[in-house]
Design a protein around this motif. Structure first.
Motif, PDB file in Angstrom:
ATOM      1  N   THR A  14      31.632  93.138  30.842  1.00 37.38           N
ATOM      2  CA  THR A  14      33.036  93.420  31.138  1.00 37.38           C
ATOM      3  C   THR A  14      33.338  93.135  32.590  1.00 37.38           C
ATOM      4  OG1 THR A  14      33.066  95.150  29.437  1.00 37.38           O
ATOM      5  CG2 THR A  14      34.846  95.173  31.050  1.00 37.38           C
ATOM      6  N   ILE A  15      32.450  93.561  33.492  1.00 37.89           N
ATOM      7  CA  ILE A  15      32.615  93.259  34.910  1.00 37.89           C
ATOM      8  C   ILE A  15      32.626  91.753  35.134  1.00 37.89           C
ATOM      9  CG2 ILE A  15      31.478  93.396  37.161  1.00 37.89           C
ATOM     10  CD1 ILE A  15      30.478  96.177  36.358  1.00 37.89           C
ATOM     11  N   PHE A  16      31.710  91.062  34.489  1.00 42.69           N
ATOM     12  CA  PHE A  16      31.609  89.612  34.611  1.00 42.69           C
ATOM     13  C   PHE A  16      32.910  88.941  34.182  1.00 42.69           C
ATOM     14  CE2 PHE A  16      30.198  85.419  33.061  1.00 42.69           C
ATOM     15  CZ  PHE A  16      29.484  84.965  34.158  1.00 42.69           C
ATOM     16  N   ASN A  17      33.453  89.391  33.051  1.00 37.40           N
ATOM     17  CA  ASN A  17      34.671  88.773  32.522  1.00 37.40           C
ATOM     18  C   ASN A  17      35.917  89.138  33.319  1.00 37.40           C
ATOM     19  OD1 ASN A  17      33.354  87.447  30.403  1.00 37.40           O
ATOM     20  ND2 ASN A  17      33.464  89.244  29.085  1.00 37.40           N
ATOM     21  N   GLN A  18      35.888  90.250  34.038  1.00 32.56           N
ATOM     22  CA  GLN A  18      37.023  90.638  34.871  1.00 32.56           C
ATOM     23  C   GLN A  18      37.217  89.662  36.030  1.00 32.56           C
ATOM     24  OE1 GLN A  18      39.278  92.734  34.167  1.00 32.56           O
ATOM     25  NE2 GLN A  18      38.629  94.875  34.212  1.00 32.56           N
ATOM     26  N   MET A  19      36.191  88.946  36.393  1.00 30.77           N
ATOM     27  CA  MET A  19      36.261  88.098  37.567  1.00 30.77           C
ATOM     28  C   MET A  19      37.344  87.037  37.466  1.00 30.77           C
ATOM     29  SD  MET A  19      34.078  89.448  39.514  1.00 30.77           S
ATOM     30  CE  MET A  19      34.618  90.948  38.690  1.00 30.77           C
ATOM     31  N   ARG A  20      37.610  86.559  36.292  1.00 34.00           N
ATOM     32  CA  ARG A  20      38.607  85.503  36.136  1.00 34.00           C
ATOM     33  C   ARG A  20      40.013  86.006  36.456  1.00 34.00           C
ATOM     34  NH1 ARG A  20      37.559  83.588  30.445  1.00 34.00           N
ATOM     35  NH2 ARG A  20      35.495  84.305  31.017  1.00 34.00           N
ATOM     36  N   LEU A 125      27.176 101.987  39.550  1.00 35.71           N
ATOM     37  CA  LEU A 125      27.071 103.133  38.647  1.00 35.71           C
ATOM     38  C   LEU A 125      28.332 103.144  37.798  1.00 35.71           C
ATOM     39  CD1 LEU A 125      25.663 105.559  41.333  1.00 35.71           C
ATOM     40  CD2 LEU A 125      24.384 104.514  39.456  1.00 35.71           C
ATOM     41  N   ASN A 126      28.245 102.464  36.688  1.00 36.85           N
ATOM     42  CA  ASN A 126      29.412 102.111  35.892  1.00 36.85           C
ATOM     43  C   ASN A 126      29.787 103.191  34.869  1.00 36.85           C
ATOM     44  OD1 ASN A 126      31.440 100.164  35.395  1.00 36.85           O
ATOM     45  ND2 ASN A 126      30.354  99.424  33.606  1.00 36.85           N
ATOM     46  N   LYS A 127      30.948 102.982  34.258  1.00 32.22           N
ATOM     47  CA  LYS A 127      31.507 103.860  33.230  1.00 32.22           C
ATOM     48  C   LYS A 127      31.753 105.277  33.772  1.00 32.22           C
ATOM     49  CE  LYS A 127      29.660 101.232  29.348  1.00 32.22           C
ATOM     50  NZ  LYS A 127      29.048 101.273  28.002  1.00 32.22           N
ATOM     51  N   GLN A 128      32.291 105.317  34.982  1.00 36.26           N
ATOM     52  CA  GLN A 128      32.616 106.603  35.586  1.00 36.26           C
ATOM     53  C   GLN A 128      33.690 107.342  34.792  1.00 36.26           C
ATOM     54  OE1 GLN A 128      31.278 108.248  38.364  1.00 36.26           O
ATOM     55  NE2 GLN A 128      29.646 106.732  38.098  1.00 36.26           N
ATOM     56  N   ASP A 129      34.556 106.606  34.116  1.00 35.87           N
ATOM     57  CA  ASP A 129      35.590 107.243  33.296  1.00 35.87           C
ATOM     58  C   ASP A 129      34.975 108.001  32.124  1.00 35.87           C
ATOM     59  OD1 ASP A 129      34.743 104.729  32.348  1.00 35.87           O
ATOM     60  OD2 ASP A 129      36.589 104.426  31.197  1.00 35.87           O
ATOM     61  N   LEU A 130      33.965 107.403  31.494  1.00 39.42           N
ATOM     62  CA  LEU A 130      33.308 108.058  30.359  1.00 39.42           C
ATOM     63  C   LEU A 130      32.461 109.235  30.825  1.00 39.42           C
ATOM     64  CD1 LEU A 130      32.227 104.980  28.193  1.00 39.42           C
ATOM     65  CD2 LEU A 130      34.317 106.339  28.072  1.00 39.42           C
ATOM     66  N   LEU A 131      31.840 109.092  31.987  1.00 40.52           N
ATOM     67  CA  LEU A 131      31.069 110.200  32.541  1.00 40.52           C
ATOM     68  C   LEU A 131      31.974 111.401  32.788  1.00 40.52           C
ATOM     69  CD1 LEU A 131      28.508 111.439  33.801  1.00 40.52           C
ATOM     70  CD2 LEU A 131      29.173 110.355  35.962  1.00 40.52           C
ATOM     71  N   THR A 198      31.713 102.673  39.718  1.00 40.10           N
ATOM     72  CA  THR A 198      32.587 101.649  39.140  1.00 40.10           C
ATOM     73  C   THR A 198      33.066 102.025  37.746  1.00 40.10           C
ATOM     74  OG1 THR A 198      30.733 100.388  38.189  1.00 40.10           O
ATOM     75  CG2 THR A 198      31.421  99.831  40.430  1.00 40.10           C
ATOM     76  N   CYS A 199      34.185 101.393  37.401  1.00 39.95           N
ATOM     77  CA  CYS A 199      34.739 101.480  36.041  1.00 39.95           C
ATOM     78  C   CYS A 199      35.150 100.067  35.669  1.00 39.95           C
ATOM     79  CB  CYS A 199      35.939 102.437  36.017  1.00 39.95           C
ATOM     80  SG  CYS A 199      36.760 102.538  34.418  1.00 39.95           S
ATOM     81  N   ALA A 200      34.395  99.442  34.792  1.00 39.43           N
ATOM     82  CA  ALA A 200      34.547  98.013  34.523  1.00 39.43           C
ATOM     83  C   ALA A 200      35.932  97.651  34.001  1.00 39.43           C
ATOM     84  CB  ALA A 200      33.482  97.546  33.537  1.00 39.43           C
ATOM     85  N   ILE A 201      36.595  98.566  33.319  1.00 39.43           N
ATOM     86  CA  ILE A 201      37.906  98.250  32.755  1.00 39.43           C
ATOM     87  C   ILE A 201      39.033  98.463  33.763  1.00 39.43           C
ATOM     88  CG2 ILE A 201      37.152  98.764  30.411  1.00 39.43           C
ATOM     89  CD1 ILE A 201      38.579 101.447  30.620  1.00 39.43           C
ATOM     90  N   ASP A 202      38.700  98.971  34.943  1.00 40.04           N
ATOM     91  CA  ASP A 202      39.683  99.205  35.998  1.00 40.04           C
ATOM     92  C   ASP A 202      39.612  98.026  36.970  1.00 40.04           C
ATOM     93  OD1 ASP A 202      41.164  99.985  38.201  1.00 40.04           O
ATOM     94  OD2 ASP A 202      40.432 102.054  38.194  1.00 40.04           O
ATOM     95  N   LEU A 203      40.543  97.090  36.830  1.00 41.65           N
ATOM     96  CA  LEU A 203      40.506  95.865  37.621  1.00 41.65           C
ATOM     97  C   LEU A 203      40.610  96.153  39.114  1.00 41.65           C
ATOM     98  CD1 LEU A 203      40.367  92.784  37.569  1.00 41.65           C
ATOM     99  CD2 LEU A 203      42.860  92.746  37.380  1.00 41.65           C
TER     100      LEU A 203
END
Length: 222
Positions: A14-20, A125-131, A198-203
């Motif tokens: 998800t992080i990788f794909n956010q780059m675009r 340290l990803n998925k902070q929203d789920l944590l 980090t939160c991968a879905i948060d651009l």
């Protein structure tokens, strides 16, 4: 060049794909050409992107932690992505090993291999929203899986995020410190580990994180 590593469910793709979405200086046609992902024989995917003044050439190691065996020495820095919310989950491979503990083990093994490497490491340290959701729900307690959390106290100068519940702050810093205990150990100071929440879905979060990574890269190379 940066190598992005992490387990398949850590959120690294998800992080990788956010780059675009981050590079605002290219036209739509240029983006389409620029962000074509080319699968190499090694199973590594690559992309280019720009965040502010920084241009990143990012490899996504689709083989998880095993990818580093093939391209370990070729990168300027490494990004290690961990699912912070996985403290109560088990690995898909054996349905027994604690998933967060497995990530800790992977980092420890990786760190031993990097003893002679002069490379910065960015720990996402990803998925902070789920944590945060898990901690606030109170149904799955960290101390049931990591008993040492019962006696964990925040460092004196810890600054909580604005509006963040104290229990969430304590949980995320406990997990951060578990990893830093590994990367700060030993007598090796040739490379540094820089942790990020980090939160991968948060651009916006990802954009800010990569700007900070760029600053750290400049600092390490100066």
């Amino acid at each position: 060049m940066l190598l992005l590593l992490g387990d398949c469910d850590s959120g690294k793709s998800t992080i990788f794909n956010q780059m675009r979405l981050l590079d605002t200086e290219l036209t739509a046609e240029e983006k389409l050409m620029q962000y074509m992902q080319h699968k190499k024989a090694s199973g590594i995917f690559e992309t280019y992107f720009r965040v502010g003044e920084y241009v990143f050439y990012l490899f996504n190691g689709r083989g998880g932690w095993r990818s580093i065996r093939r391209v370990f020495c070729d990168q300027s820095a490494y990004i290690l992505v961990v699912d912070s919310s996985s403290y109560d989950m088990v690995c898909q491979g054996d349905n027994q090993t604690n998933q967060l503990q497995e990530a800790l083990n992977n980092i420890e093994n990786l760190w031993r291999r990097m003893r002679t490497m002069d490379r910065p490491v960015f720990l996402f340290l990803n998925k902070q929203d789920l944590l945060a959701e898990k901690v606030l729900a109170g149904k799955s307690k960290i101390e049931d899986y990591f008993p040492e959390f019962t006696h964990y106290t925040l460092h004196e100068h810890t600054t909580p995020a604005q509006g963040e519940d104290p229990s969430v702050t304590r949980a995320k810093y406990f997990i951060r410190d578990k990893f830093l205990k590994i990367t700060d150990s030993g007598d090796v100071d040739m490379h540094k580990c820089f942790p990020f929440f980090t939160c991968a879905i948060d651009l916006e979060n990802i954009q800010r994180t990569f700007r900070d990574c760029g600053d750290k890269l400049n600092f390490c190379s100066s």
